[in-house]
Motif scaffolding. Structure first.
Motif, PDB file in Angstrom:
ATOM      1  N   TYR A  51       4.093 -10.815  -4.441  1.00 54.88           N
ATOM      2  CA  TYR A  51       3.487 -10.977  -5.763  1.00 54.88           C
ATOM      3  C   TYR A  51       2.078 -10.402  -5.812  1.00 54.88           C
ATOM      4  N   ALA A  52       1.755  -9.610  -4.773  1.00 52.50           N
ATOM      5  CA  ALA A  52       0.458  -8.928  -4.703  1.00 52.50           C
ATOM      6  C   ALA A  52      -0.707  -9.867  -4.963  1.00 52.50           C
ATOM      7  N   LEU A  53      -0.623 -11.092  -4.415  1.00 51.84           N
ATOM      8  CA  LEU A  53      -1.731 -12.037  -4.533  1.00 51.84           C
ATOM      9  C   LEU A  53      -2.943 -11.507  -3.774  1.00 51.84           C
ATOM     10  N   VAL A  54      -2.627 -10.763  -2.700  1.00 47.63           N
ATOM     11  CA  VAL A  54      -3.688 -10.138  -1.912  1.00 47.63           C
ATOM     12  C   VAL A  54      -3.370  -8.647  -1.894  1.00 47.63           C
ATOM     13  N   SER A  55      -4.393  -7.821  -1.937  1.00 48.91           N
ATOM     14  CA  SER A  55      -4.164  -6.374  -1.902  1.00 48.91           C
ATOM     15  C   SER A  55      -3.394  -5.987  -0.642  1.00 48.91           C
ATOM     16  N   PRO A  56      -2.365  -5.128  -0.770  1.00 50.77           N
ATOM     17  CA  PRO A  56      -1.573  -4.714   0.395  1.00 50.77           C
ATOM     18  C   PRO A  56      -2.427  -4.020   1.457  1.00 50.77           C
ATOM     19  N   VAL A  57      -3.592  -3.541   1.088  1.00 55.16           N
ATOM     20  CA  VAL A  57      -4.487  -2.955   2.100  1.00 55.16           C
ATOM     21  C   VAL A  57      -4.918  -4.035   3.087  1.00 55.16           C
ATOM     22  N   PHE A  58      -5.155  -5.247   2.556  1.00 53.58           N
ATOM     23  CA  PHE A  58      -5.590  -6.336   3.428  1.00 53.58           C
ATOM     24  C   PHE A  58      -4.413  -7.081   4.031  1.00 53.58           C
ATOM     25  N   LEU A  59      -3.361  -7.226   3.244  1.00 51.77           N
ATOM     26  CA  LEU A  59      -2.214  -7.989   3.736  1.00 51.77           C
ATOM     27  C   LEU A  59      -0.899  -7.273   3.445  1.00 51.77           C
ATOM     28  N   ALA A 239      -6.978   1.326  14.491  1.00 50.71           N
ATOM     29  CA  ALA A 239      -6.224   1.109  13.257  1.00 50.71           C
ATOM     30  C   ALA A 239      -7.109   0.428  12.212  1.00 50.71           C
ATOM     31  N   ALA A 240      -7.939  -0.502  12.652  1.00 50.57           N
ATOM     32  CA  ALA A 240      -8.814  -1.210  11.720  1.00 50.57           C
ATOM     33  C   ALA A 240      -9.817  -0.249  11.075  1.00 50.57           C
ATOM     34  N   GLN A 241     -10.299   0.708  11.874  1.00 51.93           N
ATOM     35  CA  GLN A 241     -11.268   1.658  11.327  1.00 51.93           C
ATOM     36  C   GLN A 241     -10.672   2.488  10.187  1.00 51.93           C
ATOM     37  N   PHE A 242      -9.365   2.755  10.269  1.00 53.63           N
ATOM     38  CA  PHE A 242      -8.695   3.513   9.205  1.00 53.63           C
ATOM     39  C   PHE A 242      -7.989   2.582   8.218  1.00 53.63           C
ATOM     40  N   LEU A 243      -8.282   1.300   8.297  1.00 58.24           N
ATOM     41  CA  LEU A 243      -7.665   0.308   7.414  1.00 58.24           C
ATOM     42  C   LEU A 243      -6.144   0.328   7.462  1.00 58.24           C
ATOM     43  N   VAL A 244      -5.576   0.662   8.619  1.00 60.21           N
ATOM     44  CA  VAL A 244      -4.112   0.619   8.771  1.00 60.21           C
ATOM     45  C   VAL A 244      -3.756  -0.814   9.158  1.00 60.21           C
ATOM     46  N   THR A 245      -3.787  -1.676   8.174  1.00 57.83           N
ATOM     47  CA  THR A 245      -3.701  -3.113   8.458  1.00 57.83           C
ATOM     48  C   THR A 245      -2.367  -3.507   9.082  1.00 57.83           C
TER      49      THR A 245
END
Ligand SMILES: Nc1ncnc2c1ncn2[C@@H]1O[C@H](COP(=O)(O)OP(=O)(O)O)[C@@H](O)[C@H]1O
Ligand SMILES: [Mg+2]
Lengths: 280, 268
Positions: A51-59, A239-245
């Motif tokens: 439900y995209a409660l959190v941005s898919p970039v973060f979760l 991976a974190a540096q490129f936001l590849v969560t």
């Protein structure tokens, strides 16, 4: 991670107490409750991302993470597959383990058997023991450089105290009758050490090694976050540096699984090697 | 033929105290005692009377505060295979199986593996445990453990066996069987034996000589000779010996001696 399994026995005692009361429904086994907990967390995670409660970039969704894990295994990330990253990390931890066993056991024996040994080594161990390994990592890098040696050194230093202390505790805990028996059977001091003191310290030493493995693994991942060009810690840091969560989360899961596996294997080895520890 | 001799031996805890007076206690006072190879000297006394301390002195685990302990006139210097100890709590090594426990004294002497295992097997057979060599210590019953402990002591080929209540933890039936076993083993080995017990019956049955140790401080207050030992070795049944009128009479006498020593203590 190392303590959790020991503490687990406490709630289980409470559980049996409950079971004795005349309840209509039988209480759920702890394993089932744990499985349900994990299921609920994953479901909540899935819903939050669906439900995209959190941005898919973060979760990222659980599906994405599983996919990332699959890609990691097959194609890899930053020039290496998952196996290669894990291999690099395991190489470091086992290299460090061997070194810290070779140093730690003799040091523990020295502390446990001689006043001189205790006088010399105790302050060093007591200084090292409460220090977070990352506190001395920068110094080690200045001294040893950024290569493999600095990481292995840091891991060794983080593993040493528990190996040294468990060895000296094991050596000091030897039964007086066991020592006296050997002496009255004709053992020299050296033979008492080899035939009685050391074998009787083995269970304690193995426990120390298992705890050291847990501590070493924690330190290793942290050290790889800071200074490495391969390894599982380096992988999630990149991976974190490129936001590849999704890879970050997949990496964290792998780290946890390896920690659990190391603990499990260490316990199995203890059980196989010292079946008598339970019968003392 | 050897003799273990205590001459005016005293023991104070803690030995050679750092801070004199603090927690000091005279445990043994002026002990004179001899054990020869043909003898089995039983020491009897209530718990706390200093029996274990006395045996630890004989073993060389402790040094006397005063007096000397000699073997054939030579003062003892610490523990040695000369005086092998059998402990009340067996003190077997749980990381070794029964066979390797028994083989340890051979190992300490540098006997090669195959030979020491073979010799341990012989000892296992001798103590009636021919098939138990592979067993772990915790798989053995109390009686079996003591047999292993005795076999291990025999492997040291001692001149004296020092036995600290070796049968104390056993149930009554096992204990009776082990008493006879102990007598035979002792006789075969040719070693002198010092046996500590708090059972009057056991002391009478096994001892060629029985000494009473009375407490606070531990002194040897009475000594009697007994021949039941030889009767059992000559084939009399333990039950029959214990039921005989003379055994009962001596049992009563010995009980009286021990009580007398207790009353003396109260009066003092
Ligand atoms: N290491 C020690 N330090 C101080 N006192 C001791 C020590 N060992 C034994 N004792 C004391 O010596 C006395 C005799 O003990 P022990 O020889 O064990 O007697 P027993 O074997 O007859 O029961 C006891 O009062 C005990 O408290
Ligand atoms: Mg005692």
């Amino acid at each position: 991670m190392t303590l959790s399994t020991d503490i687990d026995t406490l709630p289980q005692v409470a559980e049996t107490g409950e079971a004795e009361r005349p309840l209509k429904a039988r209480p759920l086994p702890v394993a089932i409750i744990s499985a349900i907990t994990i299921g609920v967390i994953i479901a909540a995670w899935g819903l939050a991302s669906a439900y995209a409660l959190v941005s898919p970039v973060f979760l990222p969704s659980p599906r994405q993470v599983v996919l990332a894990l699959y890609n990691l295994v097959v194609t890899g990330f930053v020039d290496a597959t998952l196996a290669e990253h894990v291999g690099a990390s395991l190489y470091r931890i086992f290299g460090a383990l061997i070194a810290s066993i070779l140093i730690g056991i003799p040091a523990g024996i020295a502390i446990g058997t001689s006043r001189l040994g205790r006088g010399i080594l105790d302050p060093i161990v007591e200084f090292l023991r409460p220090l977070p390994p990352l506190a001395y990592l920068p110094l080690i890098i200045i001294w040893v450089g950024i290569g493999e040696a600095s990481k292995i050194t840091v891991i060794v230093l983080s593993m040493l105290p528990s190996i040294i202390l468990s060895t000296s505790a094991g050596v000091r805990g030897v039964s007086k009758d066991h020592v006296n028996a050997a002496r009255s059977l004709g053992a020299s001091r050296r033979q008492v050490l080899r035939e009685v003191v050391l074998p009787s310290a083995v269970p304690s030493i193995l426990t120390g090694v298992r705890i050291a493995l847990g501590a070493g693994w924690t330190t290793l991942v942290a050290a790889e976050l800071v200074a490495a060009t391969s390894g599982i810690g380096f992988m999630i840091q990149s991976a974190a540096q490129f936001l590849v969560t999704d890879i970050v989360i997949a990496g964290i899961i792998v780290i946890a699984l390896i920690a659990i596996l190391l603990e499990y294997v260490a316990r199995q080895i203890e059980r196989r090697l010292v079946p008598w520890a339970a019968h003392r | 033929m050897s003799t273990l001799t205590f001459r005016s031996v005293s023991l104070r805890y803690p030995p050679r105290a750092a801070r004199a007076g603090v927690g000091e206690k005279l445990v043994l006072d002026g002990i004179d005692l001899q054990v020869a190879s043909h003898e089995l000297v039983a020491i009897i006394g209530r718990s706390g009377s200093g029996k274990t301390s006395l045996l630890n002195l004989a073993a060389g685990f402790l040094e006397p505060t005063a007096g000397t302990i000699t073997v054939d006139g030579v003062p003892i210097e610490g523990p040695s295979a000369d005086r092998a100890v059998v402990f009340q709590d067996d003190a077997l090594y749980p990381w070794l199986d029964a066979r390797d426990n028994i083989a340890l004294p051979f190992k300490l002497k540098g006997v090669p593996l195959a030979e020491r295992r073979a010799r341990a097997e012989q000892l296992l057979a001798r103590v009636g445990l021919a098939d138990a060599g592979d067993r772990r210590i915790w798989e053995l019953s109390g009686g079996m453990r003591q047999r292993v402990g005795i076999a291990r002591a025999l492997a040291a080929e001692p001149r004296f066996l020092l036995l600290d209540e070796p049968l104390g933890a056993l149930d009554a039936l096992t204990r009776t069987r082990m008493q006879e076993f102990l007598l035979r083993i002792k006789a075969e080995s040719g070693a002198g034996a010092l046996l500590i017990t708090h059972s009057i019956e056991e002391a009478l049955l096994l001892g060629t000589r029985i000494v009473v140790l009375s407490p606070n401080p531990g002194r040897l207050t009475a000594e009697i000779e007994a021949g039941f030992n030889a009767e059992v070795l000559n084939g009399a049944s333990v039950a029959a010996v214990k039921a005989s009128p003379i055994f009962k009479r001596m049992h009563a006498g010995l009980t009286g001696l021990i009580h007398a020593s207790a009353e003396e203590e109260i009066a003092a």
